[in-house]
Scaffold this active site. Structure first.
Site, PDB file in Angstrom:
ATOM      1  N   GLU A  82       0.941 -12.767  13.009  1.00 11.88           N
ATOM      2  CA  GLU A  82       1.247 -11.507  13.680  1.00 11.88           C
ATOM      3  C   GLU A  82       1.170 -10.416  12.617  1.00 11.88           C
ATOM      4  O   GLU A  82       1.578 -10.631  11.470  1.00 11.88           O
ATOM      5  CB  GLU A  82       2.674 -11.535  14.250  1.00 11.88           C
ATOM      6  CG  GLU A  82       2.870 -12.503  15.391  1.00 11.88           C
ATOM      7  CD  GLU A  82       2.134 -12.087  16.662  1.00 11.88           C
ATOM      8  OE1 GLU A  82       2.087 -10.879  16.947  1.00 11.88           O
ATOM      9  OE2 GLU A  82       1.619 -12.972  17.349  1.00 11.88           O
ATOM     10  N   GLY A 130       0.097   5.063  -4.635  1.00 10.96           N
ATOM     11  CA  GLY A 130      -0.596   6.248  -5.150  1.00 10.96           C
ATOM     12  C   GLY A 130      -0.155   7.502  -4.398  1.00 10.96           C
ATOM     13  O   GLY A 130       0.171   8.532  -5.003  1.00 10.96           O
ATOM     14  N   TRP A 172       2.567   7.942  -2.612  1.00 12.60           N
ATOM     15  CA  TRP A 172       3.995   8.195  -2.866  1.00 12.60           C
ATOM     16  C   TRP A 172       4.149   9.022  -4.147  1.00 12.60           C
ATOM     17  O   TRP A 172       4.928   9.990  -4.189  1.00 12.60           O
ATOM     18  CB  TRP A 172       4.726   6.854  -3.005  1.00 12.60           C
ATOM     19  CG  TRP A 172       6.193   6.955  -3.246  1.00 12.60           C
ATOM     20  CD1 TRP A 172       7.180   6.965  -2.308  1.00 12.60           C
ATOM     21  CD2 TRP A 172       6.853   7.057  -4.518  1.00 12.60           C
ATOM     22  NE1 TRP A 172       8.410   7.067  -2.906  1.00 12.60           N
ATOM     23  CE2 TRP A 172       8.234   7.130  -4.269  1.00 12.60           C
ATOM     24  CE3 TRP A 172       6.405   7.097  -5.846  1.00 12.60           C
ATOM     25  CZ2 TRP A 172       9.184   7.235  -5.289  1.00 12.60           C
ATOM     26  CZ3 TRP A 172       7.343   7.211  -6.859  1.00 12.60           C
ATOM     27  CH2 TRP A 172       8.716   7.271  -6.570  1.00 12.60           C
ATOM     28  N   GLU A 226     -11.405  -6.418  -5.478  1.00 17.55           N
ATOM     29  CA  GLU A 226     -12.061  -5.097  -5.395  1.00 17.55           C
ATOM     30  C   GLU A 226     -11.319  -4.033  -6.232  1.00 17.55           C
ATOM     31  O   GLU A 226     -11.870  -2.978  -6.526  1.00 17.55           O
ATOM     32  CB  GLU A 226     -12.114  -4.604  -3.935  1.00 17.55           C
ATOM     33  CG  GLU A 226     -13.029  -5.392  -3.010  1.00 17.55           C
ATOM     34  CD  GLU A 226     -12.447  -6.723  -2.553  1.00 17.55           C
ATOM     35  OE1 GLU A 226     -11.211  -6.842  -2.478  1.00 17.55           O
ATOM     36  OE2 GLU A 226     -13.229  -7.662  -2.297  1.00 17.55           O
ATOM     37  N   ASN A 227     -10.067  -4.315  -6.601  1.00 17.80           N
ATOM     38  CA  ASN A 227      -9.288  -3.308  -7.340  1.00 17.80           C
ATOM     39  C   ASN A 227      -9.821  -3.032  -8.749  1.00 17.80           C
ATOM     40  O   ASN A 227      -9.443  -2.039  -9.373  1.00 17.80           O
ATOM     41  CB  ASN A 227      -7.806  -3.707  -7.421  1.00 17.80           C
ATOM     42  CG  ASN A 227      -7.044  -3.491  -6.126  1.00 17.80           C
ATOM     43  OD1 ASN A 227      -6.069  -4.174  -5.837  1.00 17.80           O
ATOM     44  ND2 ASN A 227      -7.473  -2.528  -5.303  1.00 17.80           N
ATOM     45  N   ARG A 246      -5.971  -2.550   8.378  1.00 17.34           N
ATOM     46  CA  ARG A 246      -7.120  -3.427   8.114  1.00 17.34           C
ATOM     47  C   ARG A 246      -6.630  -4.711   7.467  1.00 17.34           C
ATOM     48  O   ARG A 246      -5.535  -4.757   6.910  1.00 17.34           O
ATOM     49  CB  ARG A 246      -8.084  -2.749   7.118  1.00 17.34           C
ATOM     50  CG  ARG A 246      -8.831  -1.569   7.604  1.00 17.34           C
ATOM     51  CD  ARG A 246      -9.799  -1.102   6.515  1.00 17.34           C
ATOM     52  NE  ARG A 246      -9.095  -0.810   5.264  1.00 17.34           N
ATOM     53  CZ  ARG A 246      -8.389   0.295   5.009  1.00 17.34           C
ATOM     54  NH1 ARG A 246      -8.284   1.219   5.942  1.00 17.34           N
ATOM     55  NH2 ARG A 246      -7.798   0.468   3.850  1.00 17.34           N
ATOM     56  N   SER A 258      -6.445  -6.911  -5.833  1.00 23.06           N
ATOM     57  CA  SER A 258      -7.562  -7.576  -5.150  1.00 23.06           C
ATOM     58  C   SER A 258      -8.771  -7.644  -6.081  1.00 23.06           C
ATOM     59  O   SER A 258      -8.855  -6.905  -7.074  1.00 23.06           O
ATOM     60  CB  SER A 258      -7.930  -6.808  -3.874  1.00 23.06           C
ATOM     61  OG  SER A 258      -8.596  -5.611  -4.212  1.00 23.06           O
ATOM     62  N   ASP A 283       0.802  -1.227   0.000  1.00 24.90           N
ATOM     63  CA  ASP A 283       0.000   0.000   0.000  1.00 24.90           C
ATOM     64  C   ASP A 283       0.829   1.269   0.000  1.00 24.90           C
ATOM     65  O   ASP A 283       1.862   1.327   0.671  1.00 24.90           O
ATOM     66  CB  ASP A 283      -0.851   0.048   1.272  1.00 24.90           C
ATOM     67  CG  ASP A 283      -2.157  -0.655   1.093  1.00 24.90           C
ATOM     68  OD1 ASP A 283      -2.846  -0.350   0.116  1.00 24.90           O
ATOM     69  OD2 ASP A 283      -2.450  -1.503   1.934  1.00 24.90           O
ATOM     70  N   SER A 300      -8.452  -6.195   4.964  1.00 27.92           N
ATOM     71  CA  SER A 300      -8.793  -6.000   3.546  1.00 27.92           C
ATOM     72  C   SER A 300      -8.890  -7.306   2.752  1.00 27.92           C
ATOM     73  O   SER A 300      -8.360  -7.396   1.639  1.00 27.92           O
ATOM     74  CB  SER A 300      -7.791  -5.047   2.880  1.00 27.92           C
ATOM     75  OG  SER A 300      -7.906  -3.766   3.427  1.00 27.92           O
TER      76      SER A 300
HETATM   77  C1  FPP Z   1      -1.862  -0.387  -3.379  1.00 28.48           C
HETATM   78  O1  FPP Z   1      -1.426   0.978  -3.300  1.00 28.48           O
HETATM   79  C2  FPP Z   1      -1.180  -1.076  -4.479  1.00 28.48           C
HETATM   80  C3  FPP Z   1      -1.814  -1.755  -5.485  1.00 28.48           C
HETATM   81  C4  FPP Z   1      -3.273  -1.866  -5.571  1.00 28.48           C
HETATM   82  C5  FPP Z   1      -1.067  -2.389  -6.586  1.00 28.48           C
HETATM   83  C6  FPP Z   1       0.232  -3.045  -6.212  1.00 28.48           C
HETATM   84  C7  FPP Z   1       0.787  -3.732  -7.387  1.00 28.48           C
HETATM   85  C8  FPP Z   1       2.056  -3.630  -7.828  1.00 28.48           C
HETATM   86  C9  FPP Z   1       3.070  -2.816  -7.127  1.00 28.48           C
HETATM   87  C10 FPP Z   1       2.485  -4.384  -9.049  1.00 28.48           C
HETATM   88  C11 FPP Z   1       3.091  -5.697  -8.638  1.00 28.48           C
HETATM   89  C12 FPP Z   1       3.731  -6.364  -9.779  1.00 28.48           C
HETATM   90  C13 FPP Z   1       4.094  -7.672  -9.791  1.00 28.48           C
HETATM   91  C14 FPP Z   1       4.786  -8.204 -10.959  1.00 28.48           C
HETATM   92  C15 FPP Z   1       3.784  -8.594  -8.687  1.00 28.48           C
HETATM   93  P1  FPP Z   1      -2.461   2.150  -3.558  1.00 28.48           P
HETATM   94  O2  FPP Z   1      -2.615   2.330  -5.022  1.00 28.48           O
HETATM   95  O3  FPP Z   1      -3.739   1.787  -2.863  1.00 28.48           O
HETATM   96  O4  FPP Z   1      -1.787   3.383  -2.939  1.00 28.48           O
HETATM   97  P2  FPP Z   1      -2.562   4.541  -2.151  1.00 28.48           P
HETATM   98  O5  FPP Z   1      -3.171   3.861  -0.955  1.00 28.48           O
HETATM   99  O6  FPP Z   1      -1.467   5.486  -1.774  1.00 28.48           O
HETATM  100  O7  FPP Z   1      -3.559   5.144  -3.058  1.00 28.48           O
END
Ligand code: FPP
Length: 222
Positions: free
Chosen positions: A189, A5, A7, A49-50, A176, A47, A2, A178
């Site tokens: 843990e 976005g 960052w 939900e994504n 959470r 997920s 997490d 989630s």
């Molecule tokens: C949550 O951060 C992150 C995700 C929903 C996507 C994570 C997926 C990757 C980093 C790609 C992985 C790639 C491989 C090959 C396994 P967020 O977008 O919810 O961030 P925010 O909470 O700051 O909005």
């Protein structure tokens, strides 16, 4: 993973740039885990939900996954890392499914596993397990139902070999579950950190492990 976005937003970049950076972090952390002897690393990449995110972001994530699942298999495969996805394939593109199959096949005999939870939901996993059991005839009569054990049930999860999960690290200040590993996390843990996933480095990983070792894990005992 997490915080990608946020960052990106803090740097005036698009959310998609945050996910791209998140992939680099995963590469670093997976290598470190291998080097220090972790046997199973499970990351929540997408997920169920994504799918509700903006189409541009979903498309970017799907492209990243297709590209990097194969890259990881090549790069981490040399380090003896097996790639395995958990989740449902419903709604995934044929290209992504082909990439998953290729990566899983190429790395299948490696000793450490990087599980990528992709199109994954913990409740969905449990319902899918019940469906598989029914199709298999495991719930065909009352005797079978009465004798069912937790181990029998776990056999029908996406990857039945995943042991009880020791430690779940959640980044970016979220606290959470989630819908992540609802069955496998029964005795986990949790370590929560404010660090955003793209900033999560080897030191953060070791700190989380150190915090884990200070916990008094009783699993219901005294
Ligand atoms: C949550 O951060 C992150 C995700 C929903 C996507 C994570 C997926 C990757 C980093 C790609 C992985 C790639 C491989 C090959 C396994 P967020 O977008 O919810 O961030 P925010 O909470 O700051 O909005």
């Amino acid at each position: 993973m997490d915080g990608n976005g946020r960052w990106a937003k803090m740097r005036g970049l698009s959310r998609t740039a945050g996910h791209t950076k998140g992939v680099e972090t995963l590469r670093t952390i997976a290598k470190k885990c291998y080097d220090i002897g972790v046997k199973n690393l499970i990351v929540y990449a997408f997920s169920t939900e994504n799918w509700n995110r903006p189409k541009l972001e979903v498309d970017h994530l799907m492209k990243l996954l297709s590209k990097h699942i194969v890259n990881f298999a090549e790069e981490l495969g040399d380090r003896k890392v097996r790639i395995k996805t958990i989740g449902t394939r419903d709604g995934l593109s044929p290209q992504l499914i082909a990439a998953i199959d290729k990566a899983e096949q190429a790395t299948k005999n490696n000793p450490m596993t990087l599980y990528i939870a992709l199109n994954y939901g913990g409740r969905r996993e449990i319902v899918d397990a019940v469906k598989k059991m029914s199709h298999d005839g495991a719930l065909n009569n009352l005797d079978k139902i009465d004798q069912l054990t937790e181990d029998d049930f776990a056999h029908y999860l996406y990857a039945s070999e995943i042991p009880n999960v020791d430690l779940i690290i959640r980044t970016s200040g979220e606290e959470r579950i989630s819908n992540f590993l609802l069955w496998q996390s029964a005795y986990s843990e949790y370590v929560f950190t404010d660090t955003l996933w793209p900033d999560f480095d080897e030191t953060c990983l070791i700190n989380a492990f150190e915090e884990y070792t200070t916990r008094n894990i009783r699993k219901g005992g005294v």
